[in-house]
Design an enzyme around this catalytic site. Structure first.
Site, mmCIF file in Angstrom:
data_model
loop_
_atom_site.group_PDB
_atom_site.id
_atom_site.type_symbol
_atom_site.label_atom_id
_atom_site.label_comp_id
_atom_site.label_asym_id
_atom_site.label_seq_id
_atom_site.Cartn_x
_atom_site.Cartn_y
_atom_site.Cartn_z
ATOM 1 N N ARG A 1 0.823 -1.218 0.000
ATOM 2 C CA ARG A 1 0.000 0.000 0.000
ATOM 3 C C ARG A 1 0.853 1.263 0.000
ATOM 4 O O ARG A 1 0.507 2.237 0.690
ATOM 5 C CB ARG A 1 -0.970 -0.004 1.179
ATOM 6 C CG ARG A 1 -2.174 -0.895 0.930
ATOM 7 C CD ARG A 1 -3.247 -0.672 1.973
ATOM 8 N NE ARG A 1 -3.071 -1.572 3.090
ATOM 9 C CZ ARG A 1 -3.944 -2.514 3.453
ATOM 10 N NH1 ARG A 1 -5.040 -2.684 2.771
ATOM 11 N NH2 ARG A 1 -3.713 -3.282 4.489
ATOM 12 N N LYS B 1 -14.601 -3.511 2.600
ATOM 13 C CA LYS B 1 -13.393 -3.645 1.802
ATOM 14 C C LYS B 1 -12.350 -2.651 2.288
ATOM 15 O O LYS B 1 -12.683 -1.593 2.840
ATOM 16 C CB LYS B 1 -13.697 -3.402 0.324
ATOM 17 C CG LYS B 1 -14.598 -4.460 -0.298
ATOM 18 C CD LYS B 1 -13.885 -5.806 -0.357
ATOM 19 C CE LYS B 1 -14.759 -6.888 -0.948
ATOM 20 N NZ LYS B 1 -15.824 -7.344 -0.044
ATOM 21 N N ASP B 2 -11.082 -3.005 2.079
ATOM 22 C CA ASP B 2 -9.981 -2.173 2.547
ATOM 23 C C ASP B 2 -10.156 -0.729 2.087
ATOM 24 O O ASP B 2 -10.499 -0.463 0.935
ATOM 25 C CB ASP B 2 -8.651 -2.707 2.019
ATOM 26 C CG ASP B 2 -8.403 -4.140 2.463
ATOM 27 O OD1 ASP B 2 -8.976 -5.040 1.828
ATOM 28 O OD2 ASP B 2 -7.652 -4.339 3.426
ATOM 29 N N ARG B 3 -9.875 0.202 2.992
ATOM 30 C CA ARG B 3 -9.956 1.614 2.642
ATOM 31 C C ARG B 3 -8.770 2.045 1.795
ATOM 32 O O ARG B 3 -8.934 2.648 0.738
ATOM 33 C CB ARG B 3 -10.020 2.458 3.928
ATOM 34 C CG ARG B 3 -9.948 3.958 3.636
ATOM 35 C CD ARG B 3 -9.721 4.766 4.907
ATOM 36 N NE ARG B 3 -9.213 6.074 4.559
ATOM 37 C CZ ARG B 3 -8.386 6.789 5.292
ATOM 38 N NH1 ARG B 3 -7.946 6.288 6.421
ATOM 39 N NH2 ARG B 3 -7.975 7.967 4.912
#
Length: 359
Positions: free
Chosen positions: A24, A82-84
């Protein structure tokens, strides 16, 4: 108060401790695509929107969608958070009964794209998904490439321990600290949402401790006398006391998996050696066991082995790209921890925000 150290959970491949990488670094480095177990009916009162969002919180998105459509928040459905800090594609449903359907394209922005619009006869409910497809760019990769290749091949061949991911426990394990305050000091959470979150975190942590012990004992992917086995791709479990070739063959072909407990009321479902191992690990957590039982939770089992499907990787000049599919309820970070010590780039510049905040 207990000390909770996710990094201390046992790894199958200790060579991973010699590898490091960053995830990320940008949202585009972490891509997730949700897969539903059904095709939308094409008709019905619920509009189904497949949305790709970037660096956006799912709860925040659902609230904005309700406001845009002129409906109550309860009219919005989705299968999972869901992942931010990622680029994620997921379905949301909107019950438009009694309201004029808006121009959905007006909801799009630089961070939100609507890929498909259809209809369905039911609201999309939490947990109703087959799983997620992940495409992850690992950057700032450190460590011997041949050692990395060995770790990647091992994950592809043998799978990984099915740990609940670190995100289940909150920033700096705060959810587990809240569990301690509740179970030992009586500080009951005020909201129903937090109560559910803390109960889930507590069961998940105890499960992880048992998985870690089985990894240490090198039997996380083997039959242990008294084990409860789970059929691959289902929640169906059975007890097998027969240490025979058929059982070992099914294990070797990933048709079945050993399980660990999601504790609740009553006795552990395991027996003999397996139950002894689980009882020993849980012996220091009696306050938690009693509190979880008082909440009316039932004894359940979860597979302690996870084999990522369609696991592939490719080296680039600036990064390593890894892709795979995981069933619902499984964590990409649990796969990555068998490859390297992971640093999350999204945490370098910002602190996690509450679900009511977007970014």
């Amino acid at each position: 108060m207990s000390s909770f150290d996710f990094a201390a959970l046992a790894r199958v491949n200790t060579a991973a401790l010699n590898h490091r990488c960053l995830i990320r670094q940008t949202p585009e480095d972490f891509r997730v695509e949700e897969q539903l177990p059904f095709e939308p009916a094409g008709q019905g009162p619920h509009v189904m929107l497949q949305i790709t969002k970037t660096d956006t919180n799912t709860d925040w998105l659902a609230k904005q969608l309700a406001q845009f459509a002129g409906v109550e928040e309860v009219a919005i459905g989705y299968a999972g958070l869901k992942d931010r800090h990622a680029v994620t594609t997921q379905w949301l449903s909107v019950n438009t009964e009694g309201v004029t359907e808006p121009d959905w394209s007006a909801f799009e922005s630089d961070l939100i794209t609507i890929n498909q619009i259809t209809r369905h006869n039911k609201k999309l409910k939490r947990g109703v998904l087959s799983g997620n497809r992940f495409t992850l760019n690992l950057t700032v990769v450190e460590g011997d490439k041949q050692s990395w290749e060995s770790a990647l091949s091992q994950v592809q061949k043998d799978g990984v321990p099915n740990y609940f991911g670190e995100q289940r426990f909150g920033h700096q394990m705060n959810n587990l600290q809240a569990v301690e305050q509740w179970f030992q000091q009586g500080r009951k959470p005020k909201s129903r949402t937090k109560k559910g979150l803390y109960l889930s975190a507590a069961r998940s942590w105890l499960f992880n401790l048992i998985v870690s012990e089985r990894v240490k004992n090198s039997n996380w992917n083997q039959w242990l006398k008294g084990d409860v086995m789970q059929l691959n791709g289902s929640h169906s479990c059975f007890q097998s006391d027969n240490d025979d070739m058929q059982l070992h063959d099914r294990l070797a072909h990933f048709d079945i998996h050993p399980t660990g407990p999601l504790v609740g009321q009553g006795d552990l479902l395991s027996q003999d050696d397996c139950q002894q191992l689980e009882t020993t690990i849980l012996a220091d957590w009696q306050d938690w066991l009693q509190a979880l039982s008082r909440q009316g939770l039932k004894q359940e089992r979860r597979a302690i082995r996870l084999l990522p499907s369609d696991f592939n990787w490719q080296w680039f000049d600036t990064h390593l790209q890894v892709s795979f599919f995981l069933p619902a309820g499984c964590f990409a970070t649990s796969v990555l921890r068998e490859l390297a010590i992971i640093e999350d780039g999204s945490e370098r510049f910002s602190q996690p925000l509450s679900p009511s905040q977007q970014k």
